[in-house]
Design an enzyme around this catalytic site. Structure first.
Site, PDB file in Angstrom:
ATOM      1  CG  ASP A  37      72.018  11.128  43.601  1.00  0.00           C
ATOM      2  OD1 ASP A  37      70.822  11.402  43.742  1.00  0.00           O
ATOM      3  OD2 ASP A  37      72.834  11.881  43.035  1.00  0.00           O
TER       4      ASP A  37
ATOM      5  CG  ASP B 122      68.640   8.465  46.901  1.00  0.00           C
ATOM      6  OD1 ASP B 122      67.498   8.636  47.361  1.00  0.00           O
ATOM      7  OD2 ASP B 122      69.332   9.385  46.421  1.00  0.00           O
TER       8      ASP B 122
ATOM      9  CD  GLU C 262      65.213   8.550  50.638  1.00  0.00           C
ATOM     10  OE1 GLU C 262      64.783   9.597  51.143  1.00  0.00           O
ATOM     11  OE2 GLU C 262      66.299   8.478  50.042  1.00  0.00           O
TER      12      GLU C 262
END
Length: 166
Positions: free
Chosen positions: A142, A8, A69
């Site tokens: 996260d 992430d 991502e």
């Protein structure tokens, strides 16, 4: 068994999640956490710290594949640009040190985790907890997000755009 690291991206915090898997029903958590950069440090040094942290994780866990991502630009373009730089060094390390990189949009991740593309962050975190059989949702957020990226990769079988380097 194969191993995937999900990331992430961020500038201050990069989440990561490492999973071993045969398929979506046979998976286990290896590790998860965050790479942090001090906000009082210069921008180039923060990028270097992200590159170093990502590279160390890849060297330690030796993943077969890496999932990251994609960026979603909200209202603050300056923050978005800085995160894009951070994501760039993450992707560079991933492709250079692993060679197999897959990317997922926030919509794809939400859809894979909840079946609903507009799911809230708490819903994603709860589904990560359920899918991984954990007593509580992973913290910080996260890290949970990074595990969601890895789970999305496992669930979809890597059917997104992929980038390979030999």
């Amino acid at each position: 068994m194969k191993r995937v690291i999900g990331f992430d991206p961020g500038l201050a915090i990069v989440g990561y999640g490492v999973l071993d898997f045969e398929d979506f029903n046979r998976k286990k958590v290896v590790d998860y956490g965050v790479i942090t950069t001090p906000k009082d440090e210069s921008f180039p040094v923060r990028l270097a710290l992200i590159y170093k942290g990502v590279t160390e994780l890849i060297e330690k866990y030796k993943p077969d594949e890496i999932a990251a991502e994609e960026l979603f630009f909200n209202t603050n373009i300056t923050t978005g640009i800085n995160v894009a730089h951070a994501r760039g060094v993450l992707l560079l390390s991933a492709i250079h040190h692993c060679g197999k990189l897959y990317e997922y949009t926030p919509l794809q991740i939400k859809q894979a985790m909840t079946g609903y593309g507009r799911a809230e962050k708490k819903q994603i975190q709860e589904m990560v907890r359920v899918y991984l059989g954990l007593a509580k949702a992973p913290k910080p957020d996260d890290a949970a997000d990074a595990l969601a990226v890895a789970l999305t990769h496992i669930q979809t079988g890597g059917l997104t755009d992929k980038f390979f380097i030999q």
